[in-house]
Design a protein around this motif. Structure first.
Motif, PDB file in Angstrom:
ATOM      1  N   UNK A 148       0.858  -1.181   0.000  1.00 30.50           N
ATOM      2  CA  UNK A 148       0.000   0.000   0.000  1.00 30.50           C
ATOM      3  C   UNK A 148       0.895   1.232   0.000  1.00 30.50           C
ATOM      4  N   UNK A 149       0.660   2.129  -0.957  1.00 29.35           N
ATOM      5  CA  UNK A 149       1.478   3.338  -1.077  1.00 29.35           C
ATOM      6  C   UNK A 149       0.666   4.532  -0.606  1.00 29.35           C
ATOM      7  N   UNK A 150       1.205   5.248   0.370  1.00 25.94           N
ATOM      8  CA  UNK A 150       0.519   6.403   0.952  1.00 25.94           C
ATOM      9  C   UNK A 150       1.180   7.689   0.480  1.00 25.94           C
ATOM     10  N   UNK A 151       0.367   8.592  -0.071  1.00 22.50           N
ATOM     11  CA  UNK A 151       0.917   9.843  -0.605  1.00 22.50           C
ATOM     12  C   UNK A 151       0.087  11.032  -0.158  1.00 22.50           C
ATOM     13  N   UNK A 152       0.764  12.096   0.191  1.00 25.33           N
ATOM     14  CA  UNK A 152       0.098  13.368   0.475  1.00 25.33           C
ATOM     15  C   UNK A 152       0.983  14.492  -0.038  1.00 25.33           C
ATOM     16  N   UNK A 303      -7.602   8.693   3.469  1.00 20.46           N
ATOM     17  CA  UNK A 303      -7.245   8.291   4.829  1.00 20.46           C
ATOM     18  C   UNK A 303      -6.981   9.511   5.731  1.00 20.46           C
ATOM     19  N   UNK A 304      -7.165   9.273   7.004  1.00 19.35           N
ATOM     20  CA  UNK A 304      -6.794  10.218   8.056  1.00 19.35           C
ATOM     21  C   UNK A 304      -6.288   9.388   9.223  1.00 19.35           C
ATOM     22  N   UNK A 305      -5.141   9.753   9.770  1.00 17.18           N
ATOM     23  CA  UNK A 305      -4.596   9.043  10.916  1.00 17.18           C
ATOM     24  C   UNK A 305      -5.599   9.072  12.059  1.00 17.18           C
ATOM     25  N   UNK A 307      -6.937   8.351  16.026  1.00 19.68           N
ATOM     26  CA  UNK A 307      -6.505   8.288  17.408  1.00 19.68           C
ATOM     27  C   UNK A 307      -6.977   6.954  18.000  1.00 19.68           C
ATOM     28  N   UNK A 308      -6.429   6.571  19.122  1.00 12.75           N
ATOM     29  CA  UNK A 308      -6.767   5.276  19.703  1.00 12.75           C
ATOM     30  C   UNK A 308      -8.282   5.180  19.938  1.00 12.75           C
ATOM     31  N   UNK A 309      -8.863   4.088  19.476  1.00 12.51           N
ATOM     32  CA  UNK A 309     -10.289   3.779  19.594  1.00 12.51           C
ATOM     33  C   UNK A 309     -11.167   4.670  18.710  1.00 12.51           C
ATOM     34  N   UNK A 310     -10.571   5.500  17.857  1.00 16.59           N
ATOM     35  CA  UNK A 310     -11.347   6.325  16.931  1.00 16.59           C
ATOM     36  C   UNK A 310     -11.559   5.553  15.633  1.00 16.59           C
ATOM     37  N   UNK A 311     -12.757   5.651  15.064  1.00 19.01           N
ATOM     38  CA  UNK A 311     -13.057   4.970  13.813  1.00 19.01           C
ATOM     39  C   UNK A 311     -12.597   5.826  12.626  1.00 19.01           C
ATOM     40  N   UNK A 312     -12.214   5.178  11.513  1.00 15.36           N
ATOM     41  CA  UNK A 312     -11.758   5.942  10.338  1.00 15.36           C
ATOM     42  C   UNK A 312     -12.759   6.984   9.860  1.00 15.36           C
ATOM     43  N   UNK A 313     -14.057   6.641   9.841  1.00 16.04           N
ATOM     44  CA  UNK A 313     -15.069   7.612   9.407  1.00 16.04           C
ATOM     45  C   UNK A 313     -15.072   8.823  10.330  1.00 16.04           C
ATOM     46  N   UNK A 314     -14.967   8.579  11.630  1.00 15.46           N
ATOM     47  CA  UNK A 314     -14.964   9.685  12.588  1.00 15.46           C
ATOM     48  C   UNK A 314     -13.764  10.607  12.351  1.00 15.46           C
ATOM     49  N   UNK A 315     -12.611  10.005  12.099  1.00 14.25           N
ATOM     50  CA  UNK A 315     -11.402  10.803  11.857  1.00 14.25           C
ATOM     51  C   UNK A 315     -11.547  11.639  10.584  1.00 14.25           C
ATOM     52  N   UNK A 316     -12.079  11.035   9.525  1.00 13.08           N
ATOM     53  CA  UNK A 316     -12.258  11.769   8.266  1.00 13.08           C
ATOM     54  C   UNK A 316     -13.239  12.913   8.429  1.00 13.08           C
ATOM     55  N   UNK A 317     -14.347  12.664   9.090  1.00 10.36           N
ATOM     56  CA  UNK A 317     -15.360  13.714   9.245  1.00 10.36           C
ATOM     57  C   UNK A 317     -14.871  14.843  10.148  1.00 10.36           C
ATOM     58  N   UNK A 318     -14.068  14.495  11.145  1.00  8.88           N
ATOM     59  CA  UNK A 318     -13.608  15.510  12.099  1.00  8.88           C
ATOM     60  C   UNK A 318     -12.472  16.360  11.536  1.00  8.88           C
ATOM     61  N   UNK A 319     -11.545  15.727  10.812  1.00  9.42           N
ATOM     62  CA  UNK A 319     -10.318  16.443  10.430  1.00  9.42           C
ATOM     63  C   UNK A 319     -10.016  16.403   8.935  1.00  9.42           C
ATOM     64  N   UNK A 320     -10.888  15.769   8.136  1.00 11.17           N
ATOM     65  CA  UNK A 320     -10.707  15.768   6.695  1.00 11.17           C
ATOM     66  C   UNK A 320      -9.677  14.764   6.217  1.00 11.17           C
ATOM     67  N   UNK A 321      -9.512  14.690   4.902  1.00 16.71           N
ATOM     68  CA  UNK A 321      -8.578  13.741   4.284  1.00 16.71           C
ATOM     69  C   UNK A 321      -7.145  14.224   4.511  1.00 16.71           C
ATOM     70  N   UNK A 322      -6.293  13.304   4.924  1.00 16.99           N
ATOM     71  CA  UNK A 322      -4.888  13.621   5.197  1.00 16.99           C
ATOM     72  C   UNK A 322      -3.973  13.099   4.097  1.00 16.99           C
ATOM     73  N   UNK A 323      -4.303  11.914   3.554  1.00 13.51           N
ATOM     74  CA  UNK A 323      -3.474  11.332   2.515  1.00 13.51           C
ATOM     75  C   UNK A 323      -4.285  10.319   1.719  1.00 13.51           C
ATOM     76  N   UNK A 324      -3.697   9.854   0.621  1.00 15.29           N
ATOM     77  CA  UNK A 324      -4.306   8.863  -0.250  1.00 15.29           C
ATOM     78  C   UNK A 324      -3.547   7.548  -0.095  1.00 15.29           C
ATOM     79  N   UNK A 325      -4.289   6.452   0.033  1.00 16.78           N
ATOM     80  CA  UNK A 325      -3.685   5.128   0.133  1.00 16.78           C
ATOM     81  C   UNK A 325      -3.991   4.348  -1.153  1.00 16.78           C
TER      82      UNK A 325
END
Length: 517
Positions: A148-152, A303-305, A307-325
C-alpha cells in the motif's frame, strides 16, 4: 474557457514546490523452509504486533506488515523500508519472508492462523474482526499480500494551490475536495497501474484446490492466467458478493462516509444467520455488510490518521482527508523490499497528474465502465487486442496506456526542472520501456522467469525469498539502527503489557460501547 489546472500549476515557482510526502505498508507471509505457510506465533524478537510502530501483522499471524514513517523523498523511504526488512530477516530464524503476492503452499483454511494481539480490549477487537473475515469470506483470500502506497502533499502546497485557484473554503474542506478530485481520476486510470505493476499472473495449486476457475496449468503445482496481470486483484483474490452491492461513492467526502456508514449499519442476512458468537466466543464484530470501514476492499482509499479507539469515518469527518492510500499494488517479487524506486517516482507523477487533470463527478454508468476496464486489465491486460472503453469508444489497451504516458511527459519535465535532475523523466521512461517490444511488464517477467528456471510458482517464489533473505542478511544493519529497532521491540512489548493491565471493562461491554460510538 477556464484556465486548465495544469496551466495554473505552472504558476508555481520552483521555490514553492516542496515535493511529496510518502510512506509504504508492505505485507508478506512468513514461510517455513518447506515452502509452507508458517504455523509459528509472531516472533517475540519482532515485538508486539499490536503496538510496534514499524512491524505488525495483517490478517494472519503469519502475514507480516512492515510500515515506514512518512518521508519527503523516495530514497529516504526506501532506505527505511530496507532497514525494517533487514531487521525482520535477521529475526526470522529458519523461516523466510515470501516474495510474491499470491501465497506459498497452503492446506485450506485451517492452515492459515488468525492473528493474535493479546488480551487487551483493543487487541481482542482486532482479533474478532479477523475472525469475522474468516467466517464471512474464508481464510484463503486473506493470505494474499500486497503493498500500500501512501501519498500526500504538504500544507505549503495546498495553501499555494488554493490561492491560485481562488478558493475560499477552509483548508480542511479544500484539501478533502482536492483529494477526492484526485481519487476520481485515479479510478478512471487505475487499470494502467495493473498493467504496469501487476505481478501475480500465477498461483500455487493449493490456493485453488476444490475451486472452479478458468486458469491454465503451468505444471502439476501451478496455475496461471495466459494474459493476466494480477490474479491477486481478480475474482480469485479480493472479491466478494456482499461488497459488490455497496455502491460506495467516491465523488466527495460526505457521500463516501455516508455510504460507508450505511454499510456498517445495514445488516446482511447471511451474516445475521452466522451470528456474532459461538458459545462465549465472539466470531464477528456485528452482522452488517461491513464490520468496520477497513473491511471494504478498494483500489484506493482517502485516509486520516486515527486516534486510539477512533473509527476511520470519525477521523475523516472531524479532520478531513490527510493522505491517499493506493492499495492495488502487487509485490514486486524481484525486489528485496517488494517495491522499487522507478515505480514509486512514477506513482508520484501519476497521482499528481490525477489531481491536475479535469475530473468531473462519476455517474453510475461511468462507474460500471471504469470497473469493467479495471477487471479486464487484471484478467487479460497482456492481450494486445484487448480494448478498453475510453471516451465512449473502444481503444486498444496499448494505445490507451501510451496516451497516458505521453500526457505525463510535460509534468515530468516541469518537476525535474524545479528539482534540477531527471527523476521523473527516468521513471516515465522506465514504464515506457516495459511497454515497448515484447512488453516486459512484471507479470510477463514473472512467467518468463518461471519458465527459464523450470520452476513453478512455489519453487520460484521460494528461491526469490531465499535470495532476498541472503542479500539483506549480508548487508546487515548499522549498530545504531539495530539498537533503535531493539528498543522499539522492547517498548512495544511493554506497552502491550501495560494496556492489558489497564483494561478493567469486560470485552463484551467494550464492544457494545465501540459499536454505539
Amino acid at each position: 474557457m477556464a484556465e486548465s489546472r495544469h496551466s495554473v500549476f505552472r504558476q508555481f515557482a520552483a521555490s514553492d514546490w516542496d515535493g511529496f510526502l510518502k510512506g509504504v505498508e508492505k505485507e508478506g507471509l512468513r514461510v517455513d523452509r518447506n515452502g509452507f505457510i508458517a504455523q509459528t506465533p509472531h516472533p517475540e524478537a519482532l515485538g508486539s504486533a499490536l503496538t510496534h510502530p514499524r512491524i505488525t501483522t495483517d490478517y494472519s499471524e503469519a502475514l507480516l506488515e512492515l510500515i515506514t514513517p512518512v518521508f519527503n523523498s523516495t530514497g529516504g523511504m526506501l532506505k527505511s523500508l530496507r532497514d525494517i526488512h533487514t531487521y525482520v530477516q535477521q529475526n526470522l530464524g529458519d523461516e523466510v519472508f515470501w516474495a510474491a503476492s499470491m501465497p506459498c503452499e497452503l492446506d485450506g483454511d485451517p492452515s492459515i492462523p488468525i492473528a493474535e494481539y493479546g488480551s487487551s480490549n483493543i487487541g481482542q477487537l482486532k482479533h474478532v474482526y479477523r475472525q469475522g473475515l474468516a467466517v464471512r469470506y474464508g481464510r484463503m483470500m486473506q493470505s494474499i499480500a500486497g503493498a500500500h502506497y501512501n501519498l500526500s502533499l504538504p500544507d505549503s502546497f495546498w495553501q499555494k494551490w488554493q490561492e491560485l485557484l481562488g478558493n475560499e473554503q477552509s483548508l480542511k474542506d479544500f484539501k478533502s475536495d482536492q483529494y477526492f478530485w484526485l481519487i476520481r481520476n485515479f479510478r478512471r486510470r487505475s487499470w494502467l497501474l495493473m498493467l504496469l505493476f501487476g505481478a501475480s499472473p500465477a498461483l500455487d495449486a493449493s490456493f485453488v484446490a476444490g475451486v472452479s476457475h478458468d486458469l491454465n496449468q503451468f505444471d502439476e503445482r501451478t496455475w496461471y492466467g495466459e494474459h493476466a496481470t494480477s490474479l491477486r486483484m481478480g475474482d480469485l483474490g479480493y472479491h466478494n458478493n456482499a461488497q459488490a452491492s455497496l455502491n460506495i461513492c467516491f465523488n466527495e467526502l460526505s457521500t463516501y462516509t455516508q455510504t460507508l456508514d450505511r454499510a456498517i449499519h445495514t445488516t446482511w442476512p447471511a451474516y445475521e444467520e452466522i451470528g456474532t458468537r459461538r458459545g462465549d466466543q465472539f466470531i464477528q464484530i456485528n452482522t452488517s455488510v461491513l464490520q468496520i470501514e477497513n473491511e471494504y476492499y478498494s483500489a484506493v482509499r482517502p485516509k486520516r490518521t486515527t486516534q486510539r479507539e477512533e473509527k476511520p469515518i470519525q477521523a475523516l469527518e472531524a479532520r478531513g482527508v490527510e493522505y491517499i492510500e493506493v492499495r492495488c499494488l502487487d509485490l514486486d517479487p524481484f525486489s528485496p523490499v517488494g517495491v522499487n524506486e522507478a515505480q514509486i517516482d512514477f506513482l508520484d507523477l501519476f497521482l499528481l497528474d490525477c489531481l491536475l487533470s479535469d475530473s468531473p463527478r462519476i455517474g453510475d454508468e461511468e462507474c460500471e465502465r471504469l470497473d469493467d476496464n479495471y477487471k479486464d486489465v487484471v484478467s487479460n491486460g497482456r492481450y494486445r487486442e484487448l480494448k478498453l472503453c475510453r471516451a465512449g469508444e473502444r481503444t486498444p489497451v496499448s494505445e490507451a496506456a501510451t496516451d497516458i504516458l505521453a500526457q505525463l511527459e510535460p509534468l515530468a519535465e516541469l518537476l525535474d526542472s524545479w528539482q534540477g535532475d531527471d527523476t521523473y523523466r527516468r521513471a516515465l521512461a522506465a514504464q515506457r520501456e516495459t511497454l515497448s517490444g515484447e512488453w516486459t511488464v512484471p507479470s510477463a517477467r514473472v512467467l518468463d522467469a518461471m519458465r527459464s528456471s523450470g520452476m513453478g510458482h512455489r519453487e520460484w517464489g521460494m528461491e526469490m525469498a531465499q535470495q532476498h533473505q541472503q542479500t539483506l542478511r549480508q548487508e546487515g544493519l548499522d549498530a545504531s539502527v539495530r539498537q533503535a529497532f531493539d528498543a522499539m521491540t522492547a517498548d512495544s512489548l511493554a506497552e502491550q503489557a501495560q494496556m492489558e493491565r489497564a483494561d478493567t471493562l469486560p470485552f463484551s461491554e467494550f464492544l457494545e460501547q465501540y459499536l454505539r460510538s
